[in-house]
Design an enzyme around this catalytic site. Sequence first.
Site, mmCIF file in Angstrom:
data_model
loop_
_atom_site.group_PDB
_atom_site.id
_atom_site.type_symbol
_atom_site.label_atom_id
_atom_site.label_comp_id
_atom_site.label_asym_id
_atom_site.label_seq_id
_atom_site.Cartn_x
_atom_site.Cartn_y
_atom_site.Cartn_z
ATOM 1 N N GLY A 57 79.780 59.144 42.197
ATOM 2 C CA GLY A 57 80.939 58.516 41.581
ATOM 3 C C GLY A 57 80.761 58.721 40.253
ATOM 4 O O GLY A 57 79.956 58.890 39.659
ATOM 5 N N ASP A 114 88.306 60.084 39.283
ATOM 6 C CA ASP A 114 87.319 59.763 40.272
ATOM 7 C C ASP A 114 86.322 58.638 39.693
ATOM 8 O O ASP A 114 85.155 58.587 40.445
ATOM 9 C CB ASP A 114 86.933 60.824 41.139
ATOM 10 C CG ASP A 114 86.371 60.619 42.357
ATOM 11 O OD1 ASP A 114 86.899 59.543 43.108
ATOM 12 O OD2 ASP A 114 85.419 61.221 42.971
ATOM 13 N N HIS A 151 80.202 67.034 37.979
ATOM 14 C CA HIS A 151 80.743 67.067 39.092
ATOM 15 C C HIS A 151 81.259 68.504 39.302
ATOM 16 O O HIS A 151 81.676 69.224 40.233
ATOM 17 C CB HIS A 151 81.703 66.205 39.297
ATOM 18 C CG HIS A 151 81.295 64.747 39.498
ATOM 19 N ND1 HIS A 151 81.094 63.799 38.886
ATOM 20 C CD2 HIS A 151 81.249 64.221 41.014
ATOM 21 C CE1 HIS A 151 80.706 62.876 39.638
ATOM 22 N NE2 HIS A 151 81.008 62.815 40.756
#
Length: 376
Positions: A304, A270, A248
């Site tokens: 995710g 997250d 990410h």
Amino acid sequence: MKQAIINANVHTGDEIIDNGVIIIENGKILSVQKEIPNDVKQIDLKGKHISSGFIDIQINGGEKHYFSQFPTEETIQDIYDSSLKYGTTHTLPCLVSSSNETIHQGIEAIRNYKAKYNNGVMGMHLEGPFLNPLKRGAHSINQVRKPTNSELEEIIRYGKDVIKVITIAPEYFSDEQLDMLLESGIVISAGHSTMTYDQAQYYFSKGIKLVTHLFNAMTQFGHREPGLVGATFENESVYAPVILDGAHCDYAAARLAYKLKKDKFFLISDAAFLGRKVASFKWENFDAHLDNGFYRNDEGNLAGASISMQEAVQNAFNHLNVSADEAIKMATCRVASAINMGNKIGKIKPGFPASFVTFNDDLSVIETLNFNPLTP
């Protein structure tokens, strides 16, 4: 009954106390000192490190359930129990863009849970639904929408004392609507947004002091248009959390962000699920499967995170060229300050919760020590 944690390298959030002693009673810290009392039960850490438990303000699921799919007390318990295994003692379960009915269910579940248990579930992070569809990421296109005054008023009223953080795309709000949110006391985080640099600086000047997962789902830094990332870098009052899993956010980008943000840089998970025990997941038009340790959808895009706060802290220590104490602050006191709770959690000091994590020199977690008497 008083207890004493002894022979510990104590990371208080303000300093490091070698061979420190922490006195606790009834789930609270009474004192941090050097002397070992004789009349209390002792817990000997034998020179290991200890800090306040980690704080995760954006976590979507535990080891079994996804909160937005099942906004129930059972899911909240799953998130809480699973987080404790990885050193996280305080959480904000995150509800992604959903219908009004689901948002109300999530609020009610958190409210009922908190009425039963006074533990580390602090409230809820509502991520959406008022996001820019061009930066919606994994959020359902059927749920992302512009706010109306009536819907916003209802969410603020119904979510009072439950919704602690809300992620919005500020460019979709009128000044009246933004003022409504600012006056509610809910911490506003800017994200899933196509804001320009100038727009971002305007909204920061209005009172927004937090962004959602820096670099992800926002306008990037460019030399002609610095975007939301550039405005975040330049504004010293804005907190910048990252998902530090190497996917990410590349570690080089995170190192640069840390150099620019310093004490406003912190960590979030997250996580869609913790522990990588859910291999695949499908819900409405959202799908995810584990691919080399990361959740991706059928198109190959990230869907995710799978990281825990423990892993994030270790990654900060190993990849950001920071001290162990600095990496710990990124998951404790700095997170608390970002959500205006720095006077309540995130440090080892008198009056704060007796919720700790112990770890080795390499920041691998040994044990979560949680002395809250009302923990289920």
